[in-house]
Scaffold this motif. Sequence first.
Motif, PDB file in Angstrom:
ATOM      1  N   PHE A  76    -106.412  12.540   6.062  1.00 21.72           N
ATOM      2  CA  PHE A  76    -106.224  13.263   7.277  1.00 21.72           C
ATOM      3  C   PHE A  76    -107.497  13.539   7.773  1.00 21.72           C
ATOM      4  CE2 PHE A  76    -104.385  17.508   9.388  1.00 21.72           C
ATOM      5  CZ  PHE A  76    -104.232  16.695  10.560  1.00 21.72           C
TER       6      PHE A  76
ATOM      7  N   ASN B  46     -95.777  13.232   0.882  1.00 24.74           N
ATOM      8  CA  ASN B  46     -96.604  14.663   1.469  1.00 24.74           C
ATOM      9  C   ASN B  46     -96.305  15.852   0.514  1.00 24.74           C
ATOM     10  OD1 ASN B  46     -93.953  13.695   2.493  1.00 24.74           O
ATOM     11  ND2 ASN B  46     -94.210  15.624   3.966  1.00 24.74           N
ATOM     12  N   PRO B  47     -97.208  16.271  -0.306  1.00 24.37           N
ATOM     13  CA  PRO B  47     -97.068  17.282  -0.952  1.00 24.37           C
ATOM     14  C   PRO B  47     -97.293  18.562  -0.365  1.00 24.37           C
ATOM     15  CG  PRO B  47     -99.309  16.436  -1.652  1.00 24.37           C
ATOM     16  CD  PRO B  47     -98.560  15.651  -0.429  1.00 24.37           C
TER      17      PRO B  47
ATOM     18  N   CYS C 117    -100.373  21.196  -0.946  1.00 25.64           N
ATOM     19  CA  CYS C 117    -101.479  20.927  -0.075  1.00 25.64           C
ATOM     20  C   CYS C 117    -101.854  22.224   0.677  1.00 25.64           C
ATOM     21  CB  CYS C 117    -101.066  19.787   1.007  1.00 25.64           C
ATOM     22  SG  CYS C 117    -102.504  19.324   2.155  1.00 25.64           S
ATOM     23  N   HIS C 118    -100.979  23.020   1.167  1.00 31.57           N
ATOM     24  CA  HIS C 118    -101.444  24.276   1.662  1.00 31.57           C
ATOM     25  C   HIS C 118    -101.976  25.312   0.936  1.00 31.57           C
ATOM     26  CE1 HIS C 118     -98.753  23.874   5.719  1.00 31.57           C
ATOM     27  NE2 HIS C 118     -99.635  23.846   5.723  1.00 31.57           N
TER      28      HIS C 118
ATOM     29  N   CYS D 211    -101.248  12.673   9.541  1.00 30.85           N
ATOM     30  CA  CYS D 211    -101.465  12.828   7.978  1.00 30.85           C
ATOM     31  C   CYS D 211    -100.723  11.484   7.492  1.00 30.85           C
ATOM     32  CB  CYS D 211    -100.640  14.028   7.527  1.00 30.85           C
ATOM     33  SG  CYS D 211    -100.983  14.124   5.558  1.00 30.85           S
TER      34      CYS D 211
ATOM     35  N   LEU E  20     -99.911  11.030   4.427  1.00 30.59           N
ATOM     36  CA  LEU E  20     -98.970  10.950   3.474  1.00 30.59           C
ATOM     37  C   LEU E  20     -97.583  11.225   4.132  1.00 30.59           C
ATOM     38  CD1 LEU E  20    -101.106  13.528   1.260  1.00 30.59           C
ATOM     39  CD2 LEU E  20    -100.720  11.169   0.851  1.00 30.59           C
ATOM     40  N   THR E  21     -97.403  11.407   5.320  1.00 38.69           N
ATOM     41  CA  THR E  21     -96.103  11.438   5.924  1.00 38.69           C
ATOM     42  C   THR E  21     -95.701  10.043   6.560  1.00 38.69           C
ATOM     43  OG1 THR E  21     -97.041  11.971   8.288  1.00 38.69           O
ATOM     44  CG2 THR E  21     -96.590  13.906   6.818  1.00 38.69           C
TER      45      THR E  21
HETATM   46  S1  SF4 Z   1     -98.746  16.987   6.244  1.00 41.13           S
HETATM   47 FE1  SF4 Z   1    -100.449  16.344   4.927  1.00 41.13          FE
HETATM   48  S2  SF4 Z   1    -102.266  17.546   5.518  1.00 41.13           S
HETATM   49 FE2  SF4 Z   1    -100.485  18.654   6.410  1.00 41.13          FE
HETATM   50  S3  SF4 Z   1     -99.633  20.001   4.464  1.00 41.13           S
HETATM   51 FE3  SF4 Z   1     -98.478  17.942   4.345  1.00 41.13          FE
HETATM   52  S4  SF4 Z   1     -99.702  16.834   3.041  1.00 41.13           S
HETATM   53 FE4  SF4 Z   1    -101.275  18.325   3.800  1.00 41.13          FE
END
Ligand code: SF4
Length: 324
Positions: free
Chosen positions: A39, A80-81, A85-86, A191, A193-194
């Motif tokens: 990202f 996407n974790p 991640c947050h 992102c 990861l999505t």
């Molecule tokens: S979408 Fe990607 S950058 Fe946003 S919280 Fe999820 S893993 Fe993190």
Amino acid sequence: MKKRAAALYSGGLDSLLSIAMMQRLGYPVTPIFFRTPFFGPDKALRAARSAGFEVRVIDITEPHLEMLKSPVYGFGRNLNPCIDCHGLMFRMAAQLIEDGEVDFLISGEVLGQRPKSQRHDAMNAVRKLSGVKDLIVRPLCQKLLPDTLPIREGWVDKEDMLDIQGRTRRRQMELAEQWGIADYNTPGGGCLLTDAAYSVLLRDLLEHGELVECNLRFLRYGRHYRLGPTTRLIVGKTSYDNEGISGAAKQETVLKVMGIHGPLGVIQGEASSEQLQLAADIVFSHTQRAGDEDLVCYGLNFQLVNRIRGTRMTPEQLEVLRIR
Ligand code: SF4
């Protein structure tokens, strides 16, 4: 003098609104974009410029890759974790509190907006992971959440906070119009990861213990083949892929069918002579104008001075090796 806040900023509408809202209430806000290989900040910086604020970009690649290897709260629909991640982003932002730069943290989360990451229990999980659970304020929905220290201490007036919840974005759109915010990222957009296809390739790296930054360079390009436990071949599919491969290739072996316009292949990892032959055959098989057998040139650093004979493989043979 109002207390100072650091804001998690993604370039999405909700984070833009939470920053604009706190600034309009008179709080000094430091927006932070956390850069990862998945990202990048370009769109977010453009949106911030058009909203009229500066952003600090902090690279969290190393801890993010570590977290990705085994996120406490698992993955979303793809790789996407989001909860972890947050949590990580809050933890990194908390450094600014420790350094005495800001007093509390804000983010644009809206209760119940995303299926997993923004439910009550998910927000609690993020707070736990962050290590600063009592210092987070979510301006867009804080009225619906338990009071944290900035509210209890009167740094932030709860009455100034909003009570937005649910998946409809009507109130956010109204606020955006009211405050003149027109440029922002789509939710979750940007992102990698999505992205389902990207996640397949990334999962393969994870499963083979190869999740390191340099192995991510080719992940956005072409078709991927696994030649061995530590050896992969990437073959361009489009001219965009071929340009990406030539831009990203450094010390790797690059292959191409001699004298014919066709795709580039690049080998990541050490290749045995059998694996090199296999790579040549795969690149050859994706070169449409080639016959059934021809020379493939290859070499390091784009010095394609070596030659090997490539033969055409069947689609079934290719499929067995393809990462999917
Ligand atoms: S979408 Fe990607 S950058 Fe946003 S919280 Fe999820 S893993 Fe993190």
